[in-house]
Write an enzyme that holds these catalytic residues in place. Structure first.
Site, PDB file in Angstrom:
ATOM      1  N   ASP A  88       0.861  -1.177   0.000  1.00 19.62           N
ATOM      2  CA  ASP A  88       0.000   0.000   0.000  1.00 19.62           C
ATOM      3  C   ASP A  88       0.902   1.233   0.000  1.00 19.62           C
ATOM      4  O   ASP A  88       2.130   1.142   0.096  1.00 19.62           O
ATOM      5  CB  ASP A  88      -0.935  -0.017   1.204  1.00 19.62           C
ATOM      6  CG  ASP A  88      -2.238   0.737   0.942  1.00 19.62           C
ATOM      7  OD1 ASP A  88      -2.236   1.646   0.081  1.00 19.62           O
ATOM      8  OD2 ASP A  88      -3.245   0.427   1.594  1.00 19.62           O
ATOM      9  N   TYR A  89       0.284   2.387  -0.087  1.00 18.74           N
ATOM     10  CA  TYR A  89       0.980   3.669  -0.244  1.00 18.74           C
ATOM     11  C   TYR A  89       1.947   3.904   0.922  1.00 18.74           C
ATOM     12  O   TYR A  89       1.520   4.101   2.059  1.00 18.74           O
ATOM     13  CB  TYR A  89      -0.075   4.768  -0.304  1.00 18.74           C
ATOM     14  CG  TYR A  89       0.387   6.134  -0.723  1.00 18.74           C
ATOM     15  CD1 TYR A  89       0.214   6.576  -2.031  1.00 18.74           C
ATOM     16  CD2 TYR A  89       0.957   7.009   0.186  1.00 18.74           C
ATOM     17  CE1 TYR A  89       0.594   7.853  -2.418  1.00 18.74           C
ATOM     18  CE2 TYR A  89       1.347   8.283  -0.184  1.00 18.74           C
ATOM     19  CZ  TYR A  89       1.166   8.701  -1.489  1.00 18.74           C
ATOM     20  OH  TYR A  89       1.545   9.970  -1.866  1.00 18.74           O
TER      21      TYR A  89
END
Length: 763
Positions: A306-307
């Site tokens: 994820d980011y």
């Protein structure tokens, strides 16, 4: 950020030149025309030509420097906002893909840099968050799950893919398949709610819709990404990014099954979750990403972080620095790093130092290249990049009509005392009151990068389009979403007094739900409650329209209103879809995918809870039972609840007292009757409870459902088949098991309704 580059004749010529350059590139020569048996060798040859830096570049995914304002607002800025610098990184082979970019022209320029000016000319992959539509925005996924119709979810996902691929997008960071049982958590809007079965069927449907049924190389197919692996929806206290500490049994029974359903639907990629899981962050969890996902489930696709999730290993206190964070995430099984830049910064040195095996590096690169091959990017890197298609394939009349249909079928009728709804289309003065009554704002909902409220249709417009005399409809805000307006309540009361009926549109803003929008109080904001009380005091019949991204707590005048509709965030055609249901153009048919509690303090709450050793019996409140001091441990409006404009009755159960034998099937049925004067679509639900088992079981579990259309006066026999496998649970040895004994079943309209119930035996 500098002004975005303008589309010029020179840029178009460069794009055309890039196609010619690609025709003679080393990468294309290796890949073009390779059949299934030759393909692995082609990939291996390309990998063999790469430097360590080029390999790490393929594993590096960055937010597009040239992006729209919505994309920039959805994530914290991480410093890569210089477009020319990002192009230079592409030319050096230091980036394998970008996400949430600004359309086909941006993709054309960046792909040109990759396939014309980089050494090996490996094409970029373009990704995006297309959560509930591209330019045509559909109901938020949680709302759409309330349709209990996976075919509808597949259709809306298919349209989202058709539109997004026209703008150059190859890969979608959806569907989110997290089970979410705490309404304080804002990200529940992206999933299918609290139930495992509904989560499974919606996960599979959305994967099929995004990826299409003709293969990933199809021009309108985009790779799906099931997220967030795993148990992100179980964050403590409903606080986003928070710790998760649950048993392996709960993982396998509740949080894993929707991911397994996505894998069965051949999802191309998986995203690791932000949260830690029993002390080990998911992004660096080898048991989760390698033992379960790779070895047990045999997933061969790409795993992406994820980011900045690998960067966050440092703040978790799990990694000492960026170098160690990169190493831990990569060795655990994260193939591609999103946004931190850690892989390009540290993997080459880690491999040279012998801390990361070259074989592991090549394995990850192989997965990235294989995805690009499957998407057809080695055949034609520009296959999804066409500014002309970008203009003609979005927001078509057909797409908008599906958005209106999806909106109607996502609205849940919670209450309809005295059959106040549907409203007549003539002969009444209507006062639309509330901060969501009018205006192109707060319509499309959270997590939309490419749609806009400016292109959506509001409630006032939708209502005026349907009534016989639009002049009979007035609209007053009355208050803001979280603050009063000077004189607002007085204006609202005057409008209500002059009307025959009030439609009160209240609820949450788009910024009150979604990522990083956890709430400690899931009630209606005080300013709106004051408005509701004042308007209700006029004594006029009142319909409450809730706009929201979660199950809400309803109190006072809102709870006591004779009619309440849960309208969520419905997207581009929000106003017309809501009006269609208000005036009976189509009756409500959706059901709650999450429970509405009596109070915020009940959270986390879900219908499939355990009995405990002191369950509260039916009847008056008793001491020393499993309940709160102020309320029973039940929902105000439970999972599966939703009314129709018909009058639905459930007959006696068929199959009660039967026996399910090994290898056999038990048929359970009930006759459902609509004795009302309106057509109705009833969602008939089958629940079971294992009465006694070696592992305590929930009070109910949904095992099947059917949408049944009934004309006025019509009856239908609805039948379900139960097999031994439907009664499986995770046993004491953490393996699937099924045990003989007595089971109770309900064929019912919700998880708290009695419906047609009985018992059966498993031999």
């Amino acid at each position: 950020m500098p002004n975005p580059p303008q589309v010029t004749r020179r840029a178009l010529m460069i794009g055309a030149g890039a196609v010619a350059a690609w025709a003679s590139s080393p990468a294309r020569a290796l890949m073009l025309g390779a059949d299934a048996s030759a393909l692995p060798g082609s990939v291996e040859t390309l990998i063999g030509q790469m430097t360590l830096e080029e390999k790490a570049g393929q594993l590096t995914l960055m937010a597009a420097a040239w992006a729209g304002s919505a994309a920039n607002a959805l994530n914290p800025v991480q410093g890569n906002t210089n477009y020319e610098r990002q192009l230079a990184e592409v030319e050096r082979g230091r980036i394998g893909g970008v996400f949430n970019g600004n359309g086909a022209e941006m993709a054309r320029q960046m792909q040109t840099a990759a396939v014309k000016r980089s050494r090996l000319k490996v094409p970029l992959i373009f990704a995006a968050d297309v959560i509930h539509g591209f330019r045509t925005v559909f109901p938020m996924p949680l709302a759409e799950a309330g349709s209990f119709d996976p075919e509808l979810a597949e259709r809306t996902a298919r349209i989202a893919a058709i539109e997004a691929t026209a703008a150059g997008i190859d890969w979608n960071f959806a569907p989110m398949v997290d089970v979410a049982r705490d309404q304080r958590w804002g990200r529940g809007i992206e999933g299918a709610g609290e139930d495992v079965l509904l989560g499974r069927v919606m996960a599979a449907a959305r994967v099929r819709g995004f990826q299409g049924r003709k293969g990933l190389a199809a021009q309108d197919a985009m790779a799906a990404c099931a997220k967030h692996f795993a148990a992100y929806g179980a964050a403590e206290g409903g606080l986003d990014y928070n710790t998760v500490d649950i048993s392996e049994r709960t993982l396998r029974e509740v949080y894993f099954p929707p991911f397994e359903a996505a894998l069965d639907a051949e999802v191309a990629t998986i995203m690791a979750s932000f949260n830690e899981l029993s002390g080990i962050p998911a992004t660096a969890n080898p048991w989760l990403l390698t033992d379960v996902l790779r070895r047990e489930w045999s997933f061969g696709g790409l795993v992406v972080s994820d980011y900045t999730a690998d960067l966050e290993l440092i703040d978790h206190g799990f990694a000492a620095d960026a170098r160690e964070a990169a190493k831990l995430a990569f060795l655990a099984g994260v193939d591609m790093s999103m946004q931190s830049g850690f892989y390009i910064q540290h993997l080459p040195a880690l491999v040279e130092a012998g801390e990361v095996p070259m074989a592991r590096l090549d394995e990850a690169v192989r997965r990235v290249l294989a995805l690009k091959v499957k998407l057809g990017l080695f055949d034609d890197p520009f296959r999804r990049i066409d500014p002309r298609r970008e203009k003609t394939r979005v927001r078509t009349p057909a797409h908008l009509q599906v958005a209106r249909e999806a909106g109607r079928r996502s609205i849940v009728l919670l209450k309809n005392d005295g059959d106040l709804l549907p409203l007549p289309r003539a002969g009444q003065k209507i006062a639309l009151i509330g901060p969501f009554a009018q205006g192109q704002r707060e319509l499309i909902g959270p997590w939309n990068v490419y749609g806009s409220d400016a292109e959506a249709v509001d409630l006032l417009t939708g209502v005026r389009e349907l009534v016989a005399d639009p002049a009979q409809v007035t609209a007053v805000d009355g208050c803001g979403i979280e603050a009063p307006i000077d004189g607002g309540i007085e204006q609202a009361v005057a409008a209500a007094a002059a009307a025959d009926i009030v439609i009160l549109a209240i609820g949450e803003s788009q910024r009150m739900s979604g990522e990083a929008q956890s709430r400690v109080d899931i009630g209606i904001p005080p300013a709106q409650m004051a408005l509701a009380e004042a308007v209700a005091a006029t004594g006029k019949p009142m319909v409450v329209l809730l706009r929201h991204g979660r199950g809400l707590v309803l109190e006072g005048a809102v709870k006591e209103a004779p009619a309440i509709l849960a309208t969520w965030f419905l997207g581009s055609m929000s106003g017309p879809a809501t009006a269609d249901v208000l005036f009976g153009v189509e009756g409500p048919s959706a059901r709650l995918p999450v429970s509405f509690p009596h109070a915020t303090g009940q959270q986390p709450y879900h219908y499939a809870h355990k009995n405990t050793g002191r369950p509260h019996p039916v009847g008056p409140l008793q001491e020393y039972k499993a309940r709160y001091r102020e309320a029973l441990n039940v929902a105000l409006y439970p999972f599966g609840h939703g009314l129709t404009y018909g009058r639905i009755a459930y007959g006696s159960p068929e199959g009660a007292g039967g026996t399910l034998t090994p290898g056999g099937e038990l048929r359970l049925a009930a006759t459902i009757t609509n004795s009302g004067t309106h057509d109705a679509v009833e969602v008939v639900q089958l629940y079971i409870q294992d009465q006694s088992a070696s592992i305590t079981r929930p009070v109910r579990e949904l095992k099947a459902f059917q949408r049944v259309a009934l004309k006025p006066g019509e009856s239908r026999r609805v039948e379900f088949g139960l097999k031994r496998a439907d009664l499986t649970f995770i046993g004491q040895d953490l393996k699937p098991t099924v045990e003989p004994g007595q089971f109770r079943f309900w064929i019912a309209p919700s998880a708290q309704a009695e419906g047609a119930s009985g018992v059966f035996e498993l031999s």
